[in-house]
Design a protein around this motif. Sequence first.
Motif, PDB file in Angstrom:
ATOM      1  N   GLN A  55       0.833  -1.194   0.000  1.00  0.00           N
ATOM      2  CA  GLN A  55       0.000   0.000   0.000  1.00  0.00           C
ATOM      3  C   GLN A  55       0.872   1.250   0.000  1.00  0.00           C
ATOM      4  O   GLN A  55       2.028   1.221   0.420  1.00  0.00           O
ATOM      5  CB  GLN A  55      -0.924   0.018   1.226  1.00  0.00           C
ATOM      6  CG  GLN A  55      -2.000  -1.058   1.186  1.00  0.00           C
ATOM      7  CD  GLN A  55      -3.149  -0.765   2.147  1.00  0.00           C
ATOM      8  OE1 GLN A  55      -3.430   0.389   2.476  1.00  0.00           O
ATOM      9  NE2 GLN A  55      -3.814  -1.819   2.609  1.00  0.00           N
ATOM     10  N   LEU A  56       0.287   2.341  -0.483  1.00  0.00           N
ATOM     11  CA  LEU A  56       0.969   3.636  -0.448  1.00  0.00           C
ATOM     12  C   LEU A  56       0.229   4.582   0.468  1.00  0.00           C
ATOM     13  O   LEU A  56      -0.999   4.561   0.530  1.00  0.00           O
ATOM     14  CB  LEU A  56       0.973   4.313  -1.825  1.00  0.00           C
ATOM     15  CG  LEU A  56       1.679   3.661  -2.993  1.00  0.00           C
ATOM     16  CD1 LEU A  56       1.767   4.663  -4.142  1.00  0.00           C
ATOM     17  CD2 LEU A  56       3.064   3.236  -2.581  1.00  0.00           C
ATOM     18  N   LEU A  57       1.007   5.417   1.161  1.00  0.00           N
ATOM     19  CA  LEU A  57       0.415   6.505   1.933  1.00  0.00           C
ATOM     20  C   LEU A  57       1.128   7.779   1.524  1.00  0.00           C
ATOM     21  O   LEU A  57       2.345   7.912   1.694  1.00  0.00           O
ATOM     22  CB  LEU A  57       0.581   6.244   3.438  1.00  0.00           C
ATOM     23  CG  LEU A  57       0.120   7.361   4.383  1.00  0.00           C
ATOM     24  CD1 LEU A  57      -1.359   7.685   4.200  1.00  0.00           C
ATOM     25  CD2 LEU A  57       0.379   6.964   5.848  1.00  0.00           C
ATOM     26  N   LEU A  58       0.373   8.695   0.931  1.00  0.00           N
ATOM     27  CA  LEU A  58       0.955   9.950   0.461  1.00  0.00           C
ATOM     28  C   LEU A  58       0.514  11.066   1.387  1.00  0.00           C
ATOM     29  O   LEU A  58      -0.648  11.120   1.790  1.00  0.00           O
ATOM     30  CB  LEU A  58       0.474  10.243  -0.957  1.00  0.00           C
ATOM     31  CG  LEU A  58       0.748   9.122  -1.959  1.00  0.00           C
ATOM     32  CD1 LEU A  58      -0.321   9.068  -3.032  1.00  0.00           C
ATOM     33  CD2 LEU A  58       2.112   9.279  -2.578  1.00  0.00           C
ATOM     34  N   THR A  59       1.443  11.941   1.729  1.00  0.00           N
ATOM     35  CA  THR A  59       1.071  13.036   2.619  1.00  0.00           C
ATOM     36  C   THR A  59       1.476  14.375   2.039  1.00  0.00           C
ATOM     37  O   THR A  59       2.504  14.497   1.402  1.00  0.00           O
ATOM     38  CB  THR A  59       1.662  12.836   4.030  1.00  0.00           C
ATOM     39  OG1 THR A  59       1.562  14.074   4.742  1.00  0.00           O
ATOM     40  CG2 THR A  59       3.124  12.442   3.986  1.00  0.00           C
ATOM     41  N   GLY A  60       0.651  15.371   2.228  1.00  0.00           N
ATOM     42  CA  GLY A  60       0.947  16.703   1.729  1.00  0.00           C
ATOM     43  C   GLY A  60      -0.325  17.499   1.520  1.00  0.00           C
ATOM     44  O   GLY A  60      -1.231  17.045   0.833  1.00  0.00           O
ATOM     45  N   ASN A  61      -0.386  18.690   2.137  1.00  0.00           N
ATOM     46  CA  ASN A  61      -1.564  19.537   1.946  1.00  0.00           C
ATOM     47  C   ASN A  61      -1.782  19.855   0.473  1.00  0.00           C
ATOM     48  O   ASN A  61      -2.908  19.923  -0.003  1.00  0.00           O
ATOM     49  CB  ASN A  61      -1.402  20.852   2.717  1.00  0.00           C
ATOM     50  CG  ASN A  61      -1.492  20.632   4.210  1.00  0.00           C
ATOM     51  OD1 ASN A  61      -2.106  19.663   4.665  1.00  0.00           O
ATOM     52  ND2 ASN A  61      -0.881  21.519   4.981  1.00  0.00           N
ATOM     53  N   GLU A  62      -0.642  20.042  -0.240  1.00  0.00           N
ATOM     54  CA  GLU A  62      -0.752  20.434  -1.651  1.00  0.00           C
ATOM     55  C   GLU A  62      -1.367  19.323  -2.497  1.00  0.00           C
ATOM     56  O   GLU A  62      -1.912  19.573  -3.563  1.00  0.00           O
ATOM     57  CB  GLU A  62       0.607  20.881  -2.191  1.00  0.00           C
ATOM     58  CG  GLU A  62       1.678  19.813  -2.303  1.00  0.00           C
ATOM     59  CD  GLU A  62       2.289  19.405  -0.958  1.00  0.00           C
ATOM     60  OE1 GLU A  62       1.859  19.914   0.098  1.00  0.00           O
ATOM     61  OE2 GLU A  62       3.199  18.548  -0.966  1.00  0.00           O
ATOM     62  N   LEU A  63      -1.289  18.073  -2.003  1.00  0.00           N
ATOM     63  CA  LEU A  63      -1.944  16.977  -2.716  1.00  0.00           C
ATOM     64  C   LEU A  63      -3.450  16.985  -2.479  1.00  0.00           C
ATOM     65  O   LEU A  63      -4.223  16.509  -3.304  1.00  0.00           O
ATOM     66  CB  LEU A  63      -1.380  15.623  -2.264  1.00  0.00           C
ATOM     67  CG  LEU A  63       0.055  15.313  -2.662  1.00  0.00           C
ATOM     68  CD1 LEU A  63       0.530  14.050  -1.955  1.00  0.00           C
ATOM     69  CD2 LEU A  63       0.170  15.139  -4.161  1.00  0.00           C
ATOM     70  N   MET A  64      -3.849  17.516  -1.328  1.00  0.00           N
ATOM     71  CA  MET A  64      -5.271  17.541  -0.994  1.00  0.00           C
ATOM     72  C   MET A  64      -5.975  18.724  -1.630  1.00  0.00           C
ATOM     73  O   MET A  64      -7.142  18.662  -1.971  1.00  0.00           O
ATOM     74  CB  MET A  64      -5.472  17.606   0.527  1.00  0.00           C
ATOM     75  CG  MET A  64      -4.824  16.475   1.296  1.00  0.00           C
ATOM     76  SD  MET A  64      -5.154  14.853   0.595  1.00  0.00           S
ATOM     77  CE  MET A  64      -6.904  14.686   0.927  1.00  0.00           C
ATOM     78  N   THR A  65      -5.256  19.839  -1.761  1.00  0.00           N
ATOM     79  CA  THR A  65      -5.877  21.041  -2.320  1.00  0.00           C
ATOM     80  C   THR A  65      -5.933  20.965  -3.834  1.00  0.00           C
ATOM     81  O   THR A  65      -6.589  21.777  -4.464  1.00  0.00           O
ATOM     82  CB  THR A  65      -5.056  22.286  -1.958  1.00  0.00           C
ATOM     83  OG1 THR A  65      -3.706  22.072  -2.397  1.00  0.00           O
ATOM     84  CG2 THR A  65      -5.059  22.537  -0.474  1.00  0.00           C
ATOM     85  N   GLY A  66      -5.222  19.994  -4.417  1.00  0.00           N
ATOM     86  CA  GLY A  66      -5.200  19.901  -5.871  1.00  0.00           C
ATOM     87  C   GLY A  66      -4.190  20.844  -6.490  1.00  0.00           C
ATOM     88  O   GLY A  66      -4.160  21.009  -7.702  1.00  0.00           O
ATOM     89  N   ASP A  67      -3.350  21.474  -5.660  1.00  0.00           N
ATOM     90  CA  ASP A  67      -2.360  22.398  -6.208  1.00  0.00           C
ATOM     91  C   ASP A  67      -1.275  21.654  -6.967  1.00  0.00           C
ATOM     92  O   ASP A  67      -0.657  22.195  -7.866  1.00  0.00           O
ATOM     93  CB  ASP A  67      -1.730  23.249  -5.103  1.00  0.00           C
ATOM     94  CG  ASP A  67      -2.691  24.309  -4.630  1.00  0.00           C
ATOM     95  OD1 ASP A  67      -3.654  24.586  -5.369  1.00  0.00           O
ATOM     96  OD2 ASP A  67      -2.500  24.836  -3.526  1.00  0.00           O
TER      97      ASP A  67
END
Lengths: 433, 433
Positions: free
Chosen positions: B7-19
């Motif tokens: 499994q992968l776990l990706l972290t980052g606000n910029e990934l959530m905002t779509g930036d």
Amino acid sequence: MSAPQVQLLLTGNELMTGDIVDSNSAMIAHELKELGLTISKKTTVADDLNLLVAEIITITHQADILIINGGLGPTIDDLTAQALAKATNTTITEHPEALAHVTAWCNKRNSELNAPNLKQTMLPKGCDIISNRNGSAVGFSLIFQNCIVYCTPGVPSELKIMLAEQIKPHIKQQLPDNLICDVTRLQVFGIGESSLQKLINEALPDWPESIEIGFRAGSPLLEVKLSTYSQEATQLKDLWQEKLLRVLGDNFIAQVKEKPFTLAEHLVKKLTEKQLTITTAESCTGGLIASLITSVSGASACFEAGYVTYSNKAKSEMLDVPSKLIEQYGAVSQQVVEAMAQGALAKSSADLAIAVSGVAGPDGGSEDKPVGTIWIAWGSKKAIQSECLLLPYTRQKFQHYSANITLDLIRRKLNKTTQTPCYIKERAFQAKQ
Amino acid sequence: MSAPQVQLLLTGNELMTGDIVDSNSAMIAHELKELGLTISKKTTVADDLNLLVAEIITITHQADILIINGGLGPTIDDLTAQALAKATNTTITEHPEALAHVTAWCNKRNSELNAPNLKQTMLPKGCDIISNRNGSAVGFSLIFQNCIVYCTPGVPSELKIMLAEQIKPHIKQQLPDNLICDVTRLQVFGIGESSLQKLINEALPDWPESIEIGFRAGSPLLEVKLSTYSQEATQLKDLWQEKLLRVLGDNFIAQVKEKPFTLAEHLVKKLTEKQLTITTAESCTGGLIASLITSVSGASACFEAGYVTYSNKAKSEMLDVPSKLIEQYGAVSQQVVEAMAQGALAKSSADLAIAVSGVAGPDGGSEDKPVGTIWIAWGSKKAIQSECLLLPYTRQKFQHYSANITLDLIRRKLNKTTQTPCYIKERAFQAKQ
């Protein structure tokens, strides 16, 4: 009342294999942001019924809103309806509205209603239809474990219109009035993420918690993002943005309005405004500076000619750099790089010049001039400045970073700034002759 | 024994905002596929400690391998180490190997070790370091709930090298022997994915199912990937690869061994072998061709000088293109582009030249010479060829694609090939004078 918790569930084998890069979730995030909503978690699974069912149960337990994307198509690996029925312990039945949509869709195209089309009308009992102007599959929504679930198609054009016309208005109706989100993005060059964080901690120790500050390292621009989630915080932001801008000083390039700009775009704009022209004399960057400038539409207003003088012979023949100077000081020297700049100015009649000569590596370094050494000269006929830096990166990064540094040096010159940028403060190097 | 669950776990606000659009997970999926592994679930969360901790606990319970991407940076929103410590109920301590890495990193750059740097050395107690050749943050791994957790940086170039050099070999060691996956990658230029698929279907209709054929459109090289998952299929592959190479003809560039090469790398190698030199005369690509050539280490063996003649005046002054010729035929014409090539050959004494003049857009097109029109001349003093193409792309794609086409044309000339590449067959254009 606080903002609802929103999650995404994306389904598709092609998303797991990496054969396509998911851009739908960015689209959904952007649309929701306009409602002041952020996505707290995004889960992507292959087209596997058991995995989908398990995730639907878990997520609807955690979230207030779940948007499922993909798996609505006509093929057997499209499992969203089936998974939702299984998760909510209901059955799949033919939905009359969905049937009407698919029938109309086929009629319009003079195609017969076939078994794959009919599969798209089989939806969890009791769900509501989300109509689709652009495709054969309808979307649908239902409520499970106090979570509203929207099922949307994977085709971006269909998703886009469904979000804008149906889902956003539907969510908005249910939102509390006090939800506001305001984002400001600032482009910065000449200071790194960690140095900037340190600077902010020191200069603005009482930075308010209600103004979220985030960094996004670009290549090569750094983006600083200020987000607020309440009217009070947004009102406070102008003041703190002002303070931050003072800390950023000349490192601040511009506030992003629609899309971020490159340094070359900023420079071409500045030069065109001032009706100035520029030329380039490149050794170790081999044409990259010229190509960055000419990648900008309208560059012809400020750029006519560039000289890629990779060998010593080319430096002498194209830019009249005396070969004695090269023999005496070496090609990577203040004397030679300044002569390159003068030569380019004389040959091109441009107002400004950039000249670079360095050791890009991985070979060619010496003890006195290691890989990463670069002499940069910039300015006008009247005033040429030069600096030697050590940029110990891979060849490509060395070339890319130094090319952007030269653009930034001209930008600072046009701004008549006096502040020394970090890349000079931290990377200045005394190359031995 | 079956394949481990990954499994992968990706972290980052910029990934959530779509930036930013996540491309790292596609990279990881591709790399793992070469080990015969697929990813079952991918979870993306914002930089939120509690969310991260909860997901780490959930996923390590489900999976055999967890790759965490992002959150290793120096700023306060980088939380991976902290989250892992909290999830595994241990503490964060200064890791001596990480400290040594960051110290060396700073020393090499003459920059001081600051608090944000030091933050990157604080890792969960007992973890193993995954070294990072390209960045300040080290990766690390640990085992929790019988799941091996690899923590990797979000910067793609750092992730890439860490995956290839450290994580893949480490995973491979632990895989059962019966998981065999053999991958051959072929680089191709001059034929598109769908044309190639059609060609294969026609020429090799009995292509065996056990040899999986995949395409990966690069910019600009296309990669054809042959994967087999059994010893029998692998033995069969050589024969079919031979057949495929005959179908590919001159479009085949090279088989990828360690890492894929660029067209410029192939060309510099070829030119150096043949002891030939090349020069460039660029209008619409503005230095990009020269910069592609000089991005290759060792380019000085075959490249001395390049001419960026963006304006008409520069074409005349730098390359002796008669201004009458430009007046009569226009800058984007066969006559002018051939004169540019001749001029560059005469000035530089190189053996071979590339010259281009075109309309990169988005402005500057006309009915006779629309945006995307490009005249290319290439060859030696004795034999200059030229072609006019229409490449109706965005400015950047136009510049990039046409620059690579010129490199490919020289490559084909050196190979003495006679086959017409698809980009000429399909994009040849009769520009009116």
